[in-house]
Motif scaffolding. Sequence first.
Motif, short mmCIF file in Angstrom:
data_model
loop_
_atom_site.label_atom_id
_atom_site.label_comp_id
_atom_site.label_asym_id
_atom_site.label_seq_id
_atom_site.Cartn_x
_atom_site.Cartn_y
_atom_site.Cartn_z
N HIS A 363 0.83 -1.20 0.00
CA HIS A 363 0.00 0.00 0.00
C HIS A 363 0.87 1.26 0.00
O HIS A 363 1.00 1.98 0.99
N VAL A 364 1.49 1.45 -1.17
CA VAL A 364 2.38 2.59 -1.40
C VAL A 364 1.87 3.30 -2.65
O VAL A 364 1.58 2.68 -3.67
N TRP A 365 1.76 4.62 -2.57
CA TRP A 365 1.29 5.44 -3.70
C TRP A 365 2.37 6.45 -4.02
O TRP A 365 2.72 7.30 -3.20
N ILE A 366 2.93 6.35 -5.24
CA ILE A 366 4.00 7.23 -5.70
C ILE A 366 3.44 8.03 -6.86
O ILE A 366 3.20 7.49 -7.95
N ASP A 367 3.25 9.34 -6.66
CA ASP A 367 2.39 10.11 -7.55
C ASP A 367 2.95 11.51 -7.81
O ASP A 367 3.44 12.18 -6.90
N HIS A 368 2.87 11.94 -9.07
CA HIS A 368 3.21 13.31 -9.47
C HIS A 368 4.61 13.74 -9.04
O HIS A 368 4.83 14.84 -8.55
N ASN A 369 5.58 12.85 -9.25
CA ASN A 369 6.98 13.20 -8.97
C ASN A 369 7.74 13.40 -10.28
O ASN A 369 7.30 12.99 -11.36
N ASP A 370 8.90 14.03 -10.18
CA ASP A 370 9.81 14.22 -11.30
C ASP A 370 11.12 13.53 -10.95
O ASP A 370 11.79 13.89 -9.98
N LEU A 371 11.47 12.50 -11.72
CA LEU A 371 12.63 11.67 -11.38
C LEU A 371 13.63 11.69 -12.53
O LEU A 371 13.26 11.41 -13.68
N ALA A 372 14.90 12.01 -12.22
CA ALA A 372 15.92 12.10 -13.27
C ALA A 372 17.31 12.00 -12.66
O ALA A 372 17.49 12.16 -11.44
N ASP A 373 18.28 11.73 -13.52
CA ASP A 373 19.71 11.82 -13.16
C ASP A 373 20.04 11.03 -11.91
O ASP A 373 20.75 11.52 -11.02
N GLY A 374 19.54 9.81 -11.82
CA GLY A 374 19.88 8.97 -10.68
C GLY A 374 21.13 8.16 -10.93
O GLY A 374 21.81 8.30 -11.96
N TYR A 375 21.42 7.27 -9.99
CA TYR A 375 22.61 6.43 -10.11
C TYR A 375 22.23 5.02 -10.55
O TYR A 375 22.73 4.52 -11.56
#
Length: 542
Positions: A363-375
């Motif tokens: 029960h995890v909600w991951i919403d409206h994020n901006d994800l970039a330039d990770g490792y």
Amino acid sequence: MRRRKEPRTGSLLVAIMMTVMAAVLGALALPALPSAFAATLFVDDFEDGDSSGWSKSGGSWSVTTDGSRVYRQSGTGADARAIAGSGWANQAVQARVKPIAFNGSGRYAAVLARAQSTGNYYYLGLSNAGSVVLGKRAGGGTTTLDSAPATVTAGTWYTLRLEVFGSTLRGFVNNVEVVSATDSTFASGKAGLSGYYTSASFDDLQVTDVAGPVDPTPTVTPTVTPTITPPPGSCETSGSPIGFASVNAWGQNGTTGGAGGPTVEVDTASELISAIGQSGPLNVCVRGMITVPAGMHNVASDKSIVGIGADAGISGGGLNVGLPLDNSATSPPANAVNNVIIRNLSFRNASDDSINVQMFSHHVWIDHNDLADGYDGLLDIKRGSSYITVSWNHAHDHSKNMLLGHDDGNAAQDVGQLKVTYHHNWFNQTPQRNPRVRFGEPVHIFNNYYYYNTDVGVACQANAGCLVEGNYFERVEYPVSNSYAGPSGRCVARNNVLVDSGAPECSGSVQEASSYYGYTLENPNSVKASVTAGAGVGKIGG
């Protein structure tokens, strides 16, 4: 890994048109600039265990496992080099590089560009002399063109990028330009890797024909002004998910996060880490871009972590939703982390994953994020985690995007779990793992916008069951595959829009998501417009 095939006719026409336009611009004596849209010339992540196509000289090269599969040069007694690709003129060569051991002083692990052979090339290396070195090797001798001091630690991953355009050379470490030079010795050549009397692991090699960041939509770096109080409602802690995060299961009724608990505002790393690790319901409102220490920072159950406005986020480290790894656990423990919401945050320059969900978290909600330039991964879900919704996120400027199920041999924890919904996400020039799925069923992937994913869109394998419907694929050669790498999976692809894209490679039957929850499928022809307008940060609340 899937190496690129020859472009389709549509792609070829686009290339011809771009060539003609470039000629016209040249006639008008305009300055030559790299295209805003990159063509991916070559990609190898070694996940298929295959190193064919690489020419080697010296050392001991093999594909092995170092978290994921990597290309390793394991000896320190030789000047080891490996090259691949074609005779490209302008090229940006990027790879993850981990020096392991050095033999002597002034040794380095490097990426190569414009390699004429294994003895003539430009290189960007991490040296045990405490520096980053930009140089060339020609006729058996090496010349240092530029160098900069740097802390180089054996056993640590770094992202190296060597850009060679015209006579200009630029070297980047972890997305920061550190060295540059002008040289015209080599006009074209292949890409490559080098362990100069150094053992090292190499991964995620990508060669493009454009310099600098690649994004079809200009990205504006927000200016954070901590003294300005955001308007009421800009930390939006209300709302409910669609999909698996809404399902009543495992003793949890839907996903509510910190509802019913107090609300705190954080603007420092210590405040953030302390708040997300507390027990009990809590709404954590994040102000500004917070740089946290490297590593993964644990999130406890019953948390809503929400950015204030469009300028909030986390850099330098990532969020871990889950208990420590336990390979012996095969069912959800009573204390599994659950009921977590992560919304409206930008994630940048994570030292590991940007977001990791593991060990039967649910029960995890991951919403409206901006994800970039990770490792490593931008968003990985693994080890029996389930009842999760990933919605309205904008992922870009990263290769290994979203993983669901970490290993082909983890059936004991994953079979019957990994129930995840992905909807209305913008997978924006993320070459692979959009997502890459093992074992989960059903994995429901609907109404997402895929743009120029050069390796594969949805990869469904290891007996996973993927329902892929109502998505908009644009310039994606392999939109959906259940035979990407490793054991095959099952997938059903229906009602998708395919623009200058290949056909889904699907077979088998999959459970229907509608047997778990209700949802309304948007007309796939409108998905591109709705997702580009609505995905990412600053799109929720007042």
